[in-house]
Motif scaffolding. Structure first.
Motif, PDB file in Angstrom:
ATOM      1  N   ASN A  79       0.804  -1.215   0.000  1.00  0.00           N
ATOM      2  CA  ASN A  79       0.000   0.000   0.000  1.00  0.00           C
ATOM      3  C   ASN A  79       0.843   1.273   0.000  1.00  0.00           C
ATOM      4  O   ASN A  79       0.358   2.356   0.342  1.00  0.00           O
ATOM      5  N   SER A  80       2.101   1.138  -0.405  1.00  0.00           N
ATOM      6  CA  SER A  80       2.953   2.321  -0.503  1.00  0.00           C
ATOM      7  C   SER A  80       2.628   3.145  -1.738  1.00  0.00           C
ATOM      8  O   SER A  80       2.868   4.353  -1.772  1.00  0.00           O
ATOM      9  N   PHE A  81       2.091   2.477  -2.772  1.00  0.00           N
ATOM     10  CA  PHE A  81       1.692   3.171  -3.995  1.00  0.00           C
ATOM     11  C   PHE A  81       0.423   2.539  -4.557  1.00  0.00           C
ATOM     12  O   PHE A  81       0.135   1.357  -4.323  1.00  0.00           O
ATOM     13  N   TYR A  82      -0.290   3.359  -5.329  1.00  0.00           N
ATOM     14  CA  TYR A  82      -1.522   2.913  -5.949  1.00  0.00           C
ATOM     15  C   TYR A  82      -1.543   3.296  -7.427  1.00  0.00           C
ATOM     16  O   TYR A  82      -0.733   4.108  -7.881  1.00  0.00           O
ATOM     17  N   SER A  83      -2.471   2.704  -8.148  1.00  0.00           N
ATOM     18  CA  SER A  83      -2.588   3.002  -9.569  1.00  0.00           C
ATOM     19  C   SER A  83      -4.056   2.901  -9.989  1.00  0.00           C
ATOM     20  O   SER A  83      -4.839   2.169  -9.386  1.00  0.00           O
ATOM     21  N   ILE A  84      -4.381   3.644 -11.043  1.00  0.00           N
ATOM     22  CA  ILE A  84      -5.749   3.651 -11.572  1.00  0.00           C
ATOM     23  C   ILE A  84      -5.772   2.963 -12.930  1.00  0.00           C
ATOM     24  O   ILE A  84      -4.894   3.180 -13.771  1.00  0.00           O
ATOM     25  N   GLY A  85      -6.773   2.142 -13.142  1.00  0.00           N
ATOM     26  CA  GLY A  85      -7.020   1.550 -14.453  1.00  0.00           C
ATOM     27  C   GLY A  85      -8.371   1.997 -14.962  1.00  0.00           C
ATOM     28  O   GLY A  85      -9.334   2.074 -14.198  1.00  0.00           O
ATOM     29  N   ILE A  86      -8.434   2.316 -16.263  1.00  0.00           N
ATOM     30  CA  ILE A  86      -9.702   2.698 -16.890  1.00  0.00           C
ATOM     31  C   ILE A  86      -9.872   1.857 -18.149  1.00  0.00           C
ATOM     32  O   ILE A  86      -8.951   1.746 -18.965  1.00  0.00           O
ATOM     33  N   GLY A 143      -0.132   6.793 -11.395  1.00  0.00           N
ATOM     34  CA  GLY A 143      -0.522   7.094 -12.762  1.00  0.00           C
ATOM     35  C   GLY A 143      -1.851   6.452 -13.125  1.00  0.00           C
ATOM     36  O   GLY A 143      -2.501   5.803 -12.299  1.00  0.00           O
ATOM     37  N   ILE A 144      -2.249   6.642 -14.392  1.00  0.00           N
ATOM     38  CA  ILE A 144      -3.528   6.155 -14.893  1.00  0.00           C
ATOM     39  C   ILE A 144      -3.292   5.359 -16.170  1.00  0.00           C
ATOM     40  O   ILE A 144      -2.757   5.891 -17.157  1.00  0.00           O
ATOM     41  N   MET A 172      -5.890  12.542 -25.791  1.00  0.00           N
ATOM     42  CA  MET A 172      -6.396  12.350 -24.432  1.00  0.00           C
ATOM     43  C   MET A 172      -5.462  12.936 -23.378  1.00  0.00           C
ATOM     44  O   MET A 172      -5.569  12.633 -22.197  1.00  0.00           O
ATOM     45  N   GLU A 173      -4.560  13.780 -23.831  1.00  0.00           N
ATOM     46  CA  GLU A 173      -3.552  14.343 -22.927  1.00  0.00           C
ATOM     47  C   GLU A 173      -4.163  15.219 -21.844  1.00  0.00           C
ATOM     48  O   GLU A 173      -3.567  15.416 -20.781  1.00  0.00           O
ATOM     49  N   ILE A 174      -5.345  15.741 -22.089  1.00  0.00           N
ATOM     50  CA  ILE A 174      -5.988  16.611 -21.106  1.00  0.00           C
ATOM     51  C   ILE A 174      -6.230  15.877 -19.790  1.00  0.00           C
ATOM     52  O   ILE A 174      -6.240  16.482 -18.713  1.00  0.00           O
ATOM     53  N   ILE A 175      -6.406  14.555 -19.838  1.00  0.00           N
ATOM     54  CA  ILE A 175      -6.577  13.772 -18.608  1.00  0.00           C
ATOM     55  C   ILE A 175      -5.306  13.854 -17.769  1.00  0.00           C
ATOM     56  O   ILE A 175      -5.349  14.039 -16.545  1.00  0.00           O
ATOM     57  N   GLU A 176      -4.165  13.717 -18.432  1.00  0.00           N
ATOM     58  CA  GLU A 176      -2.869  13.803 -17.758  1.00  0.00           C
ATOM     59  C   GLU A 176      -2.686  15.167 -17.110  1.00  0.00           C
ATOM     60  O   GLU A 176      -2.257  15.280 -15.952  1.00  0.00           O
ATOM     61  N   ASN A 177      -3.030  16.219 -17.830  1.00  0.00           N
ATOM     62  CA  ASN A 177      -2.855  17.584 -17.325  1.00  0.00           C
ATOM     63  C   ASN A 177      -3.813  17.894 -16.179  1.00  0.00           C
ATOM     64  O   ASN A 177      -3.448  18.573 -15.213  1.00  0.00           O
ATOM     65  N   THR A 178      -5.033  17.402 -16.284  1.00  0.00           N
ATOM     66  CA  THR A 178      -6.048  17.697 -15.269  1.00  0.00           C
ATOM     67  C   THR A 178      -5.727  17.055 -13.924  1.00  0.00           C
ATOM     68  O   THR A 178      -5.883  17.678 -12.864  1.00  0.00           O
ATOM     69  N   PHE A 179      -5.250  15.810 -13.956  1.00  0.00           N
ATOM     70  CA  PHE A 179      -5.004  15.077 -12.708  1.00  0.00           C
ATOM     71  C   PHE A 179      -3.538  15.114 -12.278  1.00  0.00           C
ATOM     72  O   PHE A 179      -3.183  14.568 -11.232  1.00  0.00           O
ATOM     73  N   SER A 180      -2.697  15.756 -13.085  1.00  0.00           N
ATOM     74  CA  SER A 180      -1.251  15.839 -12.789  1.00  0.00           C
ATOM     75  C   SER A 180      -0.665  14.451 -12.546  1.00  0.00           C
ATOM     76  O   SER A 180       0.149  14.248 -11.628  1.00  0.00           O
ATOM     77  N   LEU A 181      -1.108  13.519 -13.358  1.00  0.00           N
ATOM     78  CA  LEU A 181      -0.626  12.141 -13.289  1.00  0.00           C
ATOM     79  C   LEU A 181      -0.319  11.657 -14.705  1.00  0.00           C
ATOM     80  O   LEU A 181      -1.048  11.993 -15.640  1.00  0.00           O
ATOM     81  N   PRO A 374       1.166   1.881 -14.996  1.00  0.00           N
ATOM     82  CA  PRO A 374       2.011   2.865 -14.293  1.00  0.00           C
ATOM     83  C   PRO A 374       3.084   2.231 -13.420  1.00  0.00           C
ATOM     84  O   PRO A 374       4.150   2.826 -13.215  1.00  0.00           O
ATOM     85  N   PHE A 375       2.840   1.008 -12.919  1.00  0.00           N
ATOM     86  CA  PHE A 375       3.826   0.340 -12.079  1.00  0.00           C
ATOM     87  C   PHE A 375       5.038  -0.133 -12.885  1.00  0.00           C
ATOM     88  O   PHE A 375       6.112  -0.340 -12.327  1.00  0.00           O
ATOM     89  N   ASN A 376       4.876  -0.308 -14.200  1.00  0.00           N
ATOM     90  CA  ASN A 376       6.011  -0.728 -15.035  1.00  0.00           C
ATOM     91  C   ASN A 376       7.158   0.271 -14.958  1.00  0.00           C
ATOM     92  O   ASN A 376       8.331  -0.089 -14.986  1.00  0.00           O
ATOM     93  N   ASP A 377       6.807   1.534 -14.882  1.00  0.00           N
ATOM     94  CA  ASP A 377       7.819   2.595 -14.852  1.00  0.00           C
ATOM     95  C   ASP A 377       8.123   3.075 -13.437  1.00  0.00           C
ATOM     96  O   ASP A 377       8.907   4.006 -13.248  1.00  0.00           O
ATOM     97  N   LEU A 378       7.509   2.448 -12.460  1.00  0.00           N
ATOM     98  CA  LEU A 378       7.604   2.937 -11.089  1.00  0.00           C
ATOM     99  C   LEU A 378       9.042   3.085 -10.613  1.00  0.00           C
ATOM    100  O   LEU A 378       9.455   4.147 -10.150  1.00  0.00           O
TER     101      LEU A 378
END
Length: 383
Positions: A79-86, A143-144, A172-181, A374-378
């Motif tokens: 639980n040190s890090f989390y990630s989102i999948g869509i 990340g997402i 879809m870059e606006i998602i990255e900019n909006t969530f700063s992830l 996102p964990f691949n690059d963690l």
């Protein structure tokens, strides 16, 4: 320069090996890692110190195993890090939040025909905000990952070709900019292959194809432990194999594509036509026992004809260790498994039926695969 690059690769290799060890062993000492992986004790110590700094590892005091000399005992902290999948589909969007172990923290599936709206990206962002609203550790999200049906350009954050969505060059870059992830775009079949690899450790040494059957049909190809995308990320467009000469017109411009006969939409349309129904859902094919009727069995027989033809082509081309069929159809595999096996293994080249299986995770593999991206690059970003 070559020496520096080699040293960096070796460092990351050792970090990944240590991480694999600790993720499979809740408690451990540095000596246990060094002995098990045949890595020098000083190297292990450096890596553990890095992981301690990031709270991926927690110091638990001293181990009681060694009477002569006390050794520090450590605990893996998923639980040190989390990630989102869509996962984005024609009539649904799914969200999942996982920890480093892949444990599901939260999941939501929204059934909605939102792709008629050109601002669907903004809809997804609003739903993601609601999804994360009460999660207290948003600062630990790395990340997402976003699973999409079609050809994606992850570097430019663009859905280049989404034939099922009738979308082309959607940024879809606006998602990255909006969530700063950072966001990671991936074809849904490739996401499914990654998900199967993470969820099923027995696949690690095998060459596999994961066939994703959803609103479209695709294949995620893993060769020698690496996801094969091809020269321009178009590898695995399994749904556009021609299985019927001069057949149904496909959105890709071709005729007789497998997708036109074996996607979820295609199967629903076949049942609607045969039973004179409308607004039938995929699940209702089975929950309403339509698949148990003689007409229903006939439809599924044709379905397996086409699917078997495509799978045989894959096997002839790649000589695989495993073919895994994923998507909602895997929840109803008993309706088609026997027939499909007979048709795939009807020649002298393929005899081992065990290489063909249905995913135990239904249509979950794509979503969990996206979340793992996102964990691949963690470790690269952390260290």
């Amino acid at each position: 320069m070559k020496d520096v690059i080699y040293q960096k690769k070796e460092k990351m290799k050792n970090i990944n090996r240590v991480y694999q060890f600790i993720s499979q062993n809740k408690f451990f000492t540095k000596k246990e890692i060094a002995d098990s992986l045949d890595i020098s004790f000083p190297t292990v110590a450096k890596i553990i110190n890095l992981l301690l700094d990031k709270k991926i590892v927690i110091d638990k005091g001293y181990s009681d195993n060694n009477i002569k000399r006390k050794a520090s005992l450590y605990e893996y902290n998923p639980n040190s890090f989390y990630s989102i999948g869509i996962k984005i589909e024609l009539s649904s969007v799914s969200f999942i939040l996982i920890n480093l172990n892949g444990d599901e923290i939260k999941k939501t599936v929204i059934i909605k025909n939102f792709f008629n709206d050109e601002n669907f990206v903004f809809y997804i962002m609003e739903e993601l905000k609601l999804f994360l609203k009460n999660f207290p550790y948003q600062n630990l999200i790395t990340g997402i990952g976003i699973s999409l049906s079609g050809i994606v350009d992850n570097k430019s954050k663009i859905l280049k070709i989404g034939t099922n969505f009738n979308l082309f060059e959607k940024n879809m870059e606006i998602i990255e900019n909006t969530f700063s992830l950072p966001i990671y775009l991936i074809n849904e079949a490739n996401a499914g292959a990654i998900g199967e690899f993470f969820l099923n450790r027995t696949l690690k040494e095998q060459n596999i194809v994961f066939i994703s059957i959803d609103s479209g049909v695709g294949a995620g190809i893993v060769i020698d432990g690496n996801l094969y995308k091809g020269h321009s990320s178009k590898a695995g467009e399994f749904g556009h194999f021609t299985v019927e000469n001069h057949g149904k017109k496909c959105n890709c411009g071709n005729e007789g594509c497998l997708e036109m006969y074996c996607s979820n939409r295609a199967l629903v349309k076949a049942f609607e036509k045969e039973f004179n129904l409308s607004n039938l859902s995929f699940i209702e094919i089975f929950s309403k026992n339509l698949a148990d009727t003689e007409k229903g069995k006939g439809i599924l027989e044709k379905y397996t004809d086409y699917l078997a033809s495509g799978i045989r082509n894959l096997l002839f081309l790649l000589d695989l260790d495993r073919v895994i069929i994923g998507g909602l159809i895997s929840n109803y595999s008993h309706y088609i498994k026997e027939s499909l096996e007979k048709k795939v293994f009807n020649n002298i080249f393929f005899e081992d039926k065990s290489i063909l299986e249905f995913s135990k995770y239904g249509d979950f593999s794509n979503l969990i695969g996206a979340a793992f991206l996102p964990f691949n690059d963690l470790f690269i970003h952390l260290f």
